[in-house]
Design an enzyme around this catalytic site. Structure first.
Site, PDB file in Angstrom:
ATOM      1  N   ARG A   1       0.956  -1.216  -0.158  1.00  0.00           N
ATOM      2  CA  ARG A   1      -0.186   0.102   0.005  1.00  0.00           C
ATOM      3  C   ARG A   1       0.879   1.381   0.081  1.00  0.00           C
ATOM      4  O   ARG A   1       1.741   1.258   0.671  1.00  0.00           O
ATOM      5  CB  ARG A   1      -0.877   0.154   1.184  1.00  0.00           C
ATOM      6  CG  ARG A   1      -1.890  -1.132   1.194  1.00  0.00           C
ATOM      7  CD  ARG A   1      -2.660  -1.497   2.494  1.00  0.00           C
ATOM      8  NE  ARG A   1      -3.751  -2.210   2.560  1.00  0.00           N
ATOM      9  CZ  ARG A   1      -3.297  -3.565   2.805  1.00  0.00           C
ATOM     10  NH1 ARG A   1      -2.154  -4.081   3.048  1.00  0.00           N
ATOM     11  NH2 ARG A   1      -4.592  -4.610   2.454  1.00  0.00           N
TER      12      ARG A   1
ATOM     13  N   HIS B   1      -0.821  -2.397  -4.462  1.00  0.00           N
ATOM     14  CA  HIS B   1      -0.251  -3.399  -5.575  1.00  0.00           C
ATOM     15  C   HIS B   1       0.116  -2.912  -6.912  1.00  0.00           C
ATOM     16  O   HIS B   1      -0.091  -3.290  -7.830  1.00  0.00           O
ATOM     17  CB  HIS B   1      -0.804  -4.501  -5.619  1.00  0.00           C
ATOM     18  CG  HIS B   1      -0.988  -5.564  -4.511  1.00  0.00           C
ATOM     19  ND1 HIS B   1       0.181  -5.501  -3.485  1.00  0.00           N
ATOM     20  CD2 HIS B   1      -1.686  -6.499  -3.901  1.00  0.00           C
ATOM     21  CE1 HIS B   1      -0.075  -6.422  -2.545  1.00  0.00           C
ATOM     22  NE2 HIS B   1      -1.232  -6.925  -2.566  1.00  0.00           N
TER      23      HIS B   1
ATOM     24  N   HIS C   1       3.309 -12.954  -5.306  1.00  0.00           N
ATOM     25  CA  HIS C   1       1.845 -12.782  -4.336  1.00  0.00           C
ATOM     26  C   HIS C   1       1.253 -14.311  -4.772  1.00  0.00           C
ATOM     27  O   HIS C   1       0.394 -14.426  -4.437  1.00  0.00           O
ATOM     28  CB  HIS C   1       0.905 -12.003  -4.903  1.00  0.00           C
ATOM     29  CG  HIS C   1      -0.073 -11.454  -3.866  1.00  0.00           C
ATOM     30  ND1 HIS C   1      -0.958 -12.488  -3.236  1.00  0.00           N
ATOM     31  CD2 HIS C   1      -0.351 -10.179  -3.266  1.00  0.00           C
ATOM     32  CE1 HIS C   1      -1.656 -11.583  -2.204  1.00  0.00           C
ATOM     33  NE2 HIS C   1      -1.191 -10.405  -2.398  1.00  0.00           N
TER      34      HIS C   1
ATOM     35  N   GLN D   1       5.504  -9.683   4.116  1.00  0.00           N
ATOM     36  CA  GLN D   1       4.099  -9.263   4.423  1.00  0.00           C
ATOM     37  C   GLN D   1       3.341 -10.797   4.272  1.00  0.00           C
ATOM     38  O   GLN D   1       3.580 -11.638   3.526  1.00  0.00           O
ATOM     39  CB  GLN D   1       3.405  -8.535   3.198  1.00  0.00           C
ATOM     40  CG  GLN D   1       2.080  -8.172   3.538  1.00  0.00           C
ATOM     41  CD  GLN D   1       1.662  -7.041   4.500  1.00  0.00           C
ATOM     42  OE1 GLN D   1       2.690  -6.346   4.836  1.00  0.00           O
ATOM     43  NE2 GLN D   1       0.481  -6.851   4.683  1.00  0.00           N
TER      44      GLN D   1
ATOM     45  N   GLU E   1       4.965 -12.618   1.095  1.00  0.00           N
ATOM     46  CA  GLU E   1       5.384 -11.730   0.327  1.00  0.00           C
ATOM     47  C   GLU E   1       6.734 -10.941   0.723  1.00  0.00           C
ATOM     48  O   GLU E   1       6.660 -10.092   1.474  1.00  0.00           O
ATOM     49  CB  GLU E   1       4.353 -10.893   0.002  1.00  0.00           C
ATOM     50  CG  GLU E   1       2.930 -11.300  -0.580  1.00  0.00           C
ATOM     51  CD  GLU E   1       1.714 -10.257  -0.288  1.00  0.00           C
ATOM     52  OE1 GLU E   1       1.921  -9.269  -0.876  1.00  0.00           O
ATOM     53  OE2 GLU E   1       0.818 -10.456   0.532  1.00  0.00           O
TER      54      GLU E   1
END
Length: 351
Positions: A81, A106, A180, A288, A316
């Site tokens: 983000r 993204h 992802h 992440q 991620e």
């Protein structure tokens, strides 16, 4: 080591999506699509030698342009983000495209996950795979500078999958690339990841506000559900009443601040029932972890089974979310004459 190539699907506008299949003597097989430079499938043996696809995908190719756009894709120009779509850089504020949340996620509404990349088979010693290339023009999704990006997937005879990233620019910009893939080591569509064990090599993580934007410096994981320095059952952590867990929708959707530098261990995910285990190593400063908290059964995988809550977990490897608005975070700025490089390795085994 073998690499084969074929047409995977045809998009509504008539363009073809290419699939590269990379096979290793270890029994690991990866399938990569040109749409989003995407890891579409990854077959890994269990302790009995039985193979299963351990990453989530989409039953219909059209879903890869919609709700399933991020599944296994190369995410860019900026993974995660950027608050309110505001990018300050060298005294100029750039306005980025935003999603309905009002933030850039993204790479914006039409990020790299929805693009067709050019790809060629490659070999590097005993490793084989595919290198994919994309040109992102100046102003793409509001980002400054024309960016050229390469994502390379290489599989070795032992079944290690290496994902390498390179990028160059003709003007100052920001870059944050990741993959992802959602893992379910029981096999895609085969229940949830609540019974998986997860370890993350991090003493800190980034708390977020109600809109999942980091609120400041890293916090210590000690004494919180985010302390995964020893293997913990995911299901035991996501049911915790911690405010941060609730903000993410009863699960993880947070960035861990990884210990160390260079290519080093970041996380280990294992599934006791099958014995499958994946170790993640990376050169990136952050990881992440997202536990699929918002899957609602709308999407179905290649198995034909719907993906409900916790159907997979994403690991991620990346720089931190909203770094352009946090000078104290590691910089994501890339300038002309520089080259962005990043590497992540997934090492599979069965016990």
């Amino acid at each position: 080591m073998t690499v084969s190539q074929g047409v995977a699907a045809t998009l509504p506008d008539g363009r073809s999506v290419t699939r590269w299949t990379i096979a290793s003597p270890s029994g690991v097989r990866a399938e990569v699509l040109s749409l989003g430079a995407r890891l579409q499938a990854l077959y890994v043996p269990d302790r009995e030698g039985r193979r299963a696809n351990v990453v989530l995908g989409c039953e219909r190719a059209g879903d890869l342009l919609g709700e399933g756009a991020y599944f296994g894709a190369t995410i860019g120009r900026y993974a995660n983000r950027i608050a309110h779509g505001v990018l300050p850089l060298d005294g100029t504020t750039h306005r980025l495209t935003t999603q309905p949340t009002g933030h850039t996620l993204h790479g914006g509404r039409d990020g790299f996950a929805t693009r067709l990349w050019d790809g060629v088979p490659v070999r590097d010693g005993r490793r084989a795979g595919v290198r994919l290339r994309l040109h992102s023009p100046d102003g793409d999704q509001g980002f400054p500078g024309a960016l050229t990006v390469e994502t390379t997937y290489l599989l070795d005879p032992a079944g290690r999958l290496c994902i390498g990233y390179r990028a160059t620019t003709d003007a100052p910009t920001v870059v944050n690339l990741t993959n992802h893939a959602y893992f379910n080591l029981a096999g895609e569509g085969n229940g949830t990841v609540l019974d998986h064990l997860l370890r993350v090599e991090a003493r800190g993580y980034l708390p977020v506000d109600a809109e999942l934007i980091p609120i400041g410096p890293a916090a210590r994981v000690l004494g919180t559900p985010f302390d995964l320095r020893e293997e913990r059952r995911i299901g035991d952590r996501v049911v915790d009443g911690d405010q941060q867990i609730r903000r993410a929708g009863a699960g993880f959707d947070h960035n861990w601040v990884l210990d160390g530098n260079g290519l080093r261990p970041a996380a280990v995910l294992s599934h006791p029932a099958s014995g499958r285990r994946v170790e993640c190593l990376t050169t990136e400063p952050g990881l992440q972890v997202y536990t699929g908290n918002h899957f609602d059964g709308t999407l179905r995988g290649p198995s034909g089974r719907p993906y409900g809550t916790y159907a997979g977990v994403a690991l991620e490897t990346q720089h931190f979310p909203d770094s352009p608005n946090h000078p104290e975070y590691p910089s994501t700025v890339l300038r002309p004459g520089e080259e962005f490089r990043s590497m992540t390795v997934y090492r599979f085994s069965a016990r």
